[in-house]
Write a protein that holds these residues in place. Sequence first.
Motif, PDB file in Angstrom:
ATOM      1  N   ILE A 270      64.816  34.769  93.275  1.00 47.87           N
ATOM      2  CA  ILE A 270      66.192  35.012  92.840  1.00 47.87           C
ATOM      3  C   ILE A 270      66.417  36.508  92.890  1.00 47.87           C
ATOM      4  CG2 ILE A 270      67.818  34.886  90.923  1.00 47.87           C
ATOM      5  CD1 ILE A 270      66.505  32.322  90.043  1.00 47.87           C
ATOM      6  N   LYS A 271      67.346  36.936  93.751  1.00 43.83           N
ATOM      7  CA  LYS A 271      67.619  38.364  93.911  1.00 43.83           C
ATOM      8  C   LYS A 271      68.692  38.769  92.903  1.00 43.83           C
ATOM      9  CE  LYS A 271      66.938  37.716  98.867  1.00 43.83           C
ATOM     10  NZ  LYS A 271      67.566  37.831 100.209  1.00 43.83           N
ATOM     11  N   ALA A 272      68.260  39.301  91.791  1.00 42.12           N
ATOM     12  CA  ALA A 272      69.200  39.675  90.733  1.00 42.12           C
ATOM     13  C   ALA A 272      68.507  40.587  89.738  1.00 42.12           C
ATOM     14  CB  ALA A 272      69.738  38.436  90.021  1.00 42.12           C
ATOM     15  N   THR A 273      69.304  41.334  89.013  1.00 42.49           N
ATOM     16  CA  THR A 273      68.801  42.162  87.939  1.00 42.49           C
ATOM     17  C   THR A 273      68.658  41.339  86.669  1.00 42.49           C
ATOM     18  OG1 THR A 273      69.358  44.025  86.481  1.00 42.49           O
ATOM     19  CG2 THR A 273      71.186  42.885  87.527  1.00 42.49           C
ATOM     20  N   LEU A 274      67.784  41.771  85.796  1.00 41.87           N
ATOM     21  CA  LEU A 274      67.629  41.109  84.507  1.00 41.87           C
ATOM     22  C   LEU A 274      68.849  41.287  83.615  1.00 41.87           C
ATOM     23  CD1 LEU A 274      63.907  41.959  83.733  1.00 41.87           C
ATOM     24  CD2 LEU A 274      64.866  39.659  83.873  1.00 41.87           C
ATOM     25  N   LEU A 275      69.721  42.184  83.987  1.00 40.16           N
ATOM     26  CA  LEU A 275      70.965  42.349  83.227  1.00 40.16           C
ATOM     27  C   LEU A 275      71.988  41.280  83.593  1.00 40.16           C
ATOM     28  CD1 LEU A 275      71.198  46.228  83.513  1.00 40.16           C
ATOM     29  CD2 LEU A 275      70.669  44.929  81.442  1.00 40.16           C
ATOM     30  N   ASP A 276      71.709  40.514  84.636  1.00 35.85           N
ATOM     31  CA  ASP A 276      72.577  39.411  85.056  1.00 35.85           C
ATOM     32  C   ASP A 276      72.140  38.156  84.288  1.00 35.85           C
ATOM     33  OD1 ASP A 276      73.849  37.284  86.310  1.00 35.85           O
ATOM     34  OD2 ASP A 276      73.543  38.062  88.334  1.00 35.85           O
ATOM     35  N   ARG A 277      72.807  37.885  83.177  1.00 41.21           N
ATOM     36  CA  ARG A 277      72.381  36.806  82.296  1.00 41.21           C
ATOM     37  C   ARG A 277      72.388  35.457  83.005  1.00 41.21           C
ATOM     38  NH1 ARG A 277      71.741  36.194  76.865  1.00 41.21           N
ATOM     39  NH2 ARG A 277      72.603  38.272  76.424  1.00 41.21           N
ATOM     40  N   ASP A 278      73.368  35.193  83.835  1.00 43.06           N
ATOM     41  CA  ASP A 278      73.427  33.896  84.524  1.00 43.06           C
ATOM     42  C   ASP A 278      72.221  33.710  85.434  1.00 43.06           C
ATOM     43  OD1 ASP A 278      75.812  33.251  83.286  1.00 43.06           O
ATOM     44  OD2 ASP A 278      77.061  33.962  84.942  1.00 43.06           O
ATOM     45  N   ALA A 279      71.826  34.780  86.132  1.00 45.04           N
ATOM     46  CA  ALA A 279      70.667  34.692  87.022  1.00 45.04           C
ATOM     47  C   ALA A 279      69.386  34.498  86.225  1.00 45.04           C
ATOM     48  CB  ALA A 279      70.569  35.952  87.876  1.00 45.04           C
ATOM     49  N   VAL A 280      69.281  35.184  85.105  1.00 44.42           N
ATOM     50  CA  VAL A 280      68.093  35.030  84.254  1.00 44.42           C
ATOM     51  C   VAL A 280      68.019  33.609  83.706  1.00 44.42           C
ATOM     52  CG1 VAL A 280      66.964  35.807  82.133  1.00 44.42           C
ATOM     53  CG2 VAL A 280      68.045  37.478  83.662  1.00 44.42           C
ATOM     54  N   ARG A 281      69.177  33.074  83.290  1.00 45.32           N
ATOM     55  CA  ARG A 281      69.211  31.704  82.770  1.00 45.32           C
ATOM     56  C   ARG A 281      68.719  30.723  83.828  1.00 45.32           C
ATOM     57  NH1 ARG A 281      74.410  31.421  81.353  1.00 45.32           N
ATOM     58  NH2 ARG A 281      73.878  32.304  79.311  1.00 45.32           N
ATOM     59  N   GLU A 282      69.149  30.919  85.067  1.00 45.47           N
ATOM     60  CA  GLU A 282      68.701  30.053  86.153  1.00 45.47           C
ATOM     61  C   GLU A 282      67.203  30.200  86.389  1.00 45.47           C
ATOM     62  OE1 GLU A 282      69.197  29.684  91.021  1.00 45.47           O
ATOM     63  OE2 GLU A 282      70.564  30.969  89.880  1.00 45.47           O
ATOM     64  N   ALA A 283      66.709  31.439  86.326  1.00 43.82           N
ATOM     65  CA  ALA A 283      65.320  31.708  86.673  1.00 43.82           C
ATOM     66  C   ALA A 283      64.330  31.115  85.679  1.00 43.82           C
ATOM     67  CB  ALA A 283      65.096  33.211  86.791  1.00 43.82           C
ATOM     68  N   VAL A 284      64.707  31.036  84.396  1.00 46.30           N
ATOM     69  CA  VAL A 284      63.749  30.591  83.381  1.00 46.30           C
ATOM     70  C   VAL A 284      63.780  29.081  83.152  1.00 46.30           C
ATOM     71  CG1 VAL A 284      63.764  32.806  82.186  1.00 46.30           C
ATOM     72  CG2 VAL A 284      65.351  31.012  81.450  1.00 46.30           C
ATOM     73  N   GLN A 285      64.667  28.378  83.830  1.00 44.04           N
ATOM     74  CA  GLN A 285      64.721  26.934  83.635  1.00 44.04           C
ATOM     75  C   GLN A 285      63.435  26.274  84.116  1.00 44.04           C
ATOM     76  OE1 GLN A 285      67.200  25.419  81.903  1.00 44.04           O
ATOM     77  NE2 GLN A 285      67.918  27.537  81.642  1.00 44.04           N
ATOM     78  N   GLY A 286      62.793  25.543  83.228  1.00 40.50           N
ATOM     79  CA  GLY A 286      61.636  24.747  83.614  1.00 40.50           C
ATOM     80  C   GLY A 286      60.337  25.497  83.791  1.00 40.50           C
ATOM     81  N   VAL A 287      60.304  26.788  83.456  1.00 36.85           N
ATOM     82  CA  VAL A 287      59.050  27.521  83.632  1.00 36.85           C
ATOM     83  C   VAL A 287      58.192  27.401  82.373  1.00 36.85           C
ATOM     84  CG1 VAL A 287      60.119  29.157  85.221  1.00 36.85           C
ATOM     85  CG2 VAL A 287      59.936  29.754  82.794  1.00 36.85           C
ATOM     86  N   ASP A 288      56.888  27.518  82.560  1.00 36.84           N
ATOM     87  CA  ASP A 288      55.962  27.491  81.431  1.00 36.84           C
ATOM     88  C   ASP A 288      55.982  28.808  80.666  1.00 36.84           C
ATOM     89  OD1 ASP A 288      54.848  24.868  81.910  1.00 36.84           O
ATOM     90  OD2 ASP A 288      53.841  25.731  83.638  1.00 36.84           O
ATOM     91  N   GLY A 289      56.187  29.889  81.386  1.00 40.38           N
ATOM     92  CA  GLY A 289      56.185  31.197  80.757  1.00 40.38           C
ATOM     93  C   GLY A 289      56.617  32.255  81.748  1.00 40.38           C
ATOM     94  N   VAL A 290      56.618  33.503  81.285  1.00 42.46           N
ATOM     95  CA  VAL A 290      57.083  34.627  82.095  1.00 42.46           C
ATOM     96  C   VAL A 290      56.050  35.745  82.056  1.00 42.46           C
ATOM     97  CG1 VAL A 290      58.850  36.427  82.334  1.00 42.46           C
ATOM     98  CG2 VAL A 290      59.522  34.094  81.679  1.00 42.46           C
ATOM     99  N   VAL A 291      55.732  36.276  83.220  1.00 44.25           N
ATOM    100  CA  VAL A 291      55.010  37.543  83.307  1.00 44.25           C
ATOM    101  C   VAL A 291      56.065  38.600  83.594  1.00 44.25           C
ATOM    102  CG1 VAL A 291      53.278  38.896  84.520  1.00 44.25           C
ATOM    103  CG2 VAL A 291      52.895  36.460  84.132  1.00 44.25           C
TER     104      VAL A 291
END
Length: 323
Positions: free
Chosen positions: A48-69
């Motif tokens: 996903i090509k987006a900044t972490l300041l883009d809340r919608d992109a972050v919301r999409e990216a974290v769906q269904g993941v076990d965790g975040v590095v």
Amino acid sequence: MGWLVTGGAGYIGAHVVRAFQAAGIEASVLDDLSTGFEAFVPDGVPLIKATLLDRDAVREAVQGVDGVVHVAGYKYAGVSVQRPLHTYEQNISAMVILLQEMRDAGADRMVFSSSAATYGTTDVDLVTEQTPNHPESPYGETKLIGEWLLKDAGVAHGLRHTSLRYFNVVGSGSPDLYDASPHNLFPLVFDALVEGRTPKIFGDDYNTPDGTCVRDYIHVADLAEAHVAAAQRLAAGEPIEPVYNLGSGAGSSVRQIMDTIREVTGIDFEPEMHPRRPGDPDRIVAAGELAARDLHWQMRHTLEQMVATAWEARQKAGDAYRG
């Protein structure tokens, strides 16, 4: 399921992604490509090509993941002094959004790429996790605040987390992954040699065996494996420390780095000596015993291997080195 690697198209993040793949764990990437490269992301890894300041992109990216590095961030300590607001926006505002969206998505594990910049200048020979924190730049401050955010999120909504602090990351785990930072020692020396300039040493009157600064250098592939080990420990529900140093326990001097680069590259040069820069301490080296105990941390690469792998990647990159 799997793990999201923020900043996974960058030099360190891309190595983390490949370490996850080597461990048989799915990974995805969120990166705005401001300092990373799309080519660093392996085929088949969602990006996903987006900044972490883009809340919608972050919301999409974290769906269904076990965790975040969480590797993404603004990392230039010196420049952060001139750009404090930008540094806080990139490293704190963005992390708040990430933690909020992780909470809402039920992703309750984070491995945070922190920094030994949280310690600032110390008067100890070996930095441990108990060494007091006195960050001396907005960058170091934001990394320490990031650790506080994790602690508070853990208390408030059960986030399981750990933070990895380290100094200078060098080398390459694959010839197609290179360090393109305009501020790091290895790229600066390599660029000088390729362009026919003479590398510089700032200060040869430090209280060290050869008079030049001693710093901690660790191989990026070793670092990446420690991130995966931390993620696996979190996933298994095993006890984990809030902070680990990833250090060599010994360090190398700038003169040793230059000598090794001359030997590995076969390019004969004698560094130009310049006066020391204000604020540079004699020696900063971290211990890694806790990480060795819990995260299988060890220095698997010699200094010669660090230089050789970095030089191979630099040569392969050629003109693409600066992106």
